[in-house]
Design an enzyme around this catalytic site. Structure first.
Site, mmCIF file in Angstrom:
data_model
loop_
_atom_site.group_PDB
_atom_site.id
_atom_site.type_symbol
_atom_site.label_atom_id
_atom_site.label_comp_id
_atom_site.label_asym_id
_atom_site.label_seq_id
_atom_site.Cartn_x
_atom_site.Cartn_y
_atom_site.Cartn_z
ATOM 1 N N GLU A 244 3.924 -6.832 -6.436
ATOM 2 C CA GLU A 244 3.483 -5.583 -5.685
ATOM 3 C C GLU A 244 2.592 -5.176 -6.591
ATOM 4 O O GLU A 244 3.083 -4.319 -7.487
ATOM 5 C CB GLU A 244 4.798 -4.871 -5.246
ATOM 6 N N CYS A 278 0.402 3.717 -5.536
ATOM 7 C CA CYS A 278 -0.389 2.462 -5.222
ATOM 8 C C CYS A 278 -1.137 2.539 -3.956
ATOM 9 O O CYS A 278 -2.293 1.833 -4.078
ATOM 10 C CB CYS A 278 0.237 1.335 -5.518
#
Length: 487
Positions: A244, A278
């Site tokens: 991720e 993110c």
């Protein structure tokens, strides 16, 4: 010294010296020595030895430990929130929400395991078809600094629930949060060796990723490091790798009636956590013309008044610091590089104190920059791109190697449906901040943003592998033998 937790005991490190700093005051928060290769080996071995007994426990027994862990998190929520704020620089109001997310992850993971990787069966003519899931074995978990409790927790909880044993290497910038979290697992009664903690920087991470004793690696962090891991694991189908990573996320603004609602949503998308999520918006796509001009002017006006301060400052600031002085200086340098390429400064990102990692919000128009870098500037720097028509906006939104998050602010459902169909991202939001995601839904992206849907509802998928069986209690000849066989 309580630095590493291996095989049920704390021990001092034998590797390089480490310390974490308060990003604003530069005071030492934690110090110790990292794990060397021999200690990493010992942690992997401890996990391997603990694996058979842990995997053979009933699901309910493992759930019992996880629920006790959630209770420990609740009991120590204030200390954890303070530690997260102290090491990362994020305000206390925000670090408290991270602890809440850690607690909630337990129930979500249990639900996900039962729904996605539980046991299912169905009758056939002469047997029963059964689908079960088994743990991989020993998995390494690499955690990031921006959510040092919540994001590694999103790997560790479902991994343990599935029956795996874990070697956890947190970010070297947030070791104290990891230590407090592991202490909560210990207090919950997790057996020795099931979860091992190895602190360290590159030396420790390289040793763990290369250790032949791990069956998989679950990573949340930068695309640069994730790509290196992907290359390292290439040609190793026997290892499960879940990545991720980051994103160069676009937020497209269509003409909306409520200008201030748009401005507020942009701020929440770009500058929450000092831009260190993110999913933060990195690129703001604004229509050309008078309405777009008014939006940009209002956005700059409001951002000038955003409060920035230390994690424990009162009244609480909206933005805390970035993670380190090094990160702050790199972001200021990135802003200068964009200006040198032809960008226009709309609101300068500044570092008010040279010895503190505090940055003010920055907004820069890069429409005229021909060779815009496809990078994730991990901080409070928002790039504005003006577009002529909606198709051009979508083309620009998709003009990235990443594919984590994308969003649209628009009063038109038809516009959103058009955008959604053409958007290349794992998270697509409409009239909500780009950083918003439901914990009960998959989280992750495509392209350079990762592969699996880490740290959320679909984490169960990569924490166990499916085993399909045909079963019958007694062995018997079929009613009809196949041609060419005589008994």
């Amino acid at each position: 010294m309580t630095t590493h937790y291996i095989a049920g005991s704390w021990q001092a490190g034998q590797g390089e010296a480490l310390q974490s700093l308060n990003p604003v005051t530069q005071a030492v928060v934690w110090q110790g020595q990292g794990a060397d290769a021999s200690q990493v080996d010992a942690a992997v071995l401890a996990a391997r030895q603990a694996f058979p007994a842990w995997a053979q426990l009933s699901l309910e027994a493992r759930i019992d430990v996880l629920e006790k862990f959630a209770e420990q998190l609740k009991q120590h929520s204030e200390a954890l929130a303070y530690c997260i704020g102290e090491e990362t620089g994020k305000p206390l109001w925000e670090s408290a929400t991270e602890v809440t997310s850690m607690v909630n992850k337990v129930a979500i993971s249990i639900q996900s395991y039962r729904e996605r990787t539980g046991e299912k069966s169905g009758p056939l003519a002469d047997a029963t078809a059964v689908l079960r899931h088994k743990p991989h074995g020993v998995v390494a978990v690499f955690g990031p600094y921006n959510f040092p409790g919540h994001l590694p927790n999103g790997h560790i909880v479902p991994a343990l629930l599935a029956g795996n044993c874990v070697v956890f290497k947190p970010s070297e910038l947030t070791p104290k949060v990891a230590e407090l979290t592991v202490n909560c697992w210990i207090a919950a009664g997790l057996p020795a060796g099931v979860l091992n903690l190895v602190q360290g920087a590159r030396e420790t991470g390289v040793a763990l990723a290369a250790n032949p004793g791990i069956d998989g690696l679950f990573f949340t962090g930068s695309s640069r490091t994730g790509n290196l891991l992907h290359q390292q694991f290439a040609g190793r189908p026997d290892k499960i790798l879940a990545l991720e990573m980051g994103g160069n996320n676009p937020l497209v603004v269509d003409g909306v009636k409520d200008l201030d609602a748009a401005v507020y949503t942009i701020i929440q998308s770009a500058f929450i956590s000092a831009g260190q999520r993110c999913t933060c918006a990195r690129r703001l796509l604004v229509p050309q013309g008078a309405w777009g001009d008014a939006l940009v002017i209002r956005l700059v006006e409001v951002c000038k008044s955003i409060t920035v301060g230390a994690f424990d400052q009162q009244p609480a600031p909206f933005m805390g610091s970035v993670i380190s002085l090094q990160a702050a200086r790199a972001l200021v340098a990135a802003q200068s590089e964009l200006l040198a390429k032809g960008a226009t400064q709309l609101l300068e990102m500044t570092q008010p104190q040279a010895d503190a990692a505090l940055l003010t919000p920055g907004i820069i128009d890069v429409t005229a920059v021909a060779d815009r870098p496809d990078e994730e500037f991990f901080g409070p720097l928002l790039q504005v791109i003006r577009y002529a028509d909606f198709d051009a906006a979508i083309d620009e939104a998709n003009n990235t190697q990443y594919g984590l998050a994308a969003g649209l602010l628009s009063d038109s459902r038809a516009r959103y449906q058009y955008f959604w169909l053409r958007s290349r991202a794992g998270i697509v939001n409409w009239n909500k901040q780009l950083t918003g995601a439901a914990s009960s839904a998959p989280f992750g992206g495509i392209g350079a943003s990762g592969n699996h849907r880490a740290s959320a509802y679909y984490a169960a998928d990569y924490c166990a592998y499916p085993v399909a069986s045909l079963e019958t209690a007694s062995l018997a000849l079929p009613a009809t033998l196949t041609p060419g066989v005589t008994l």
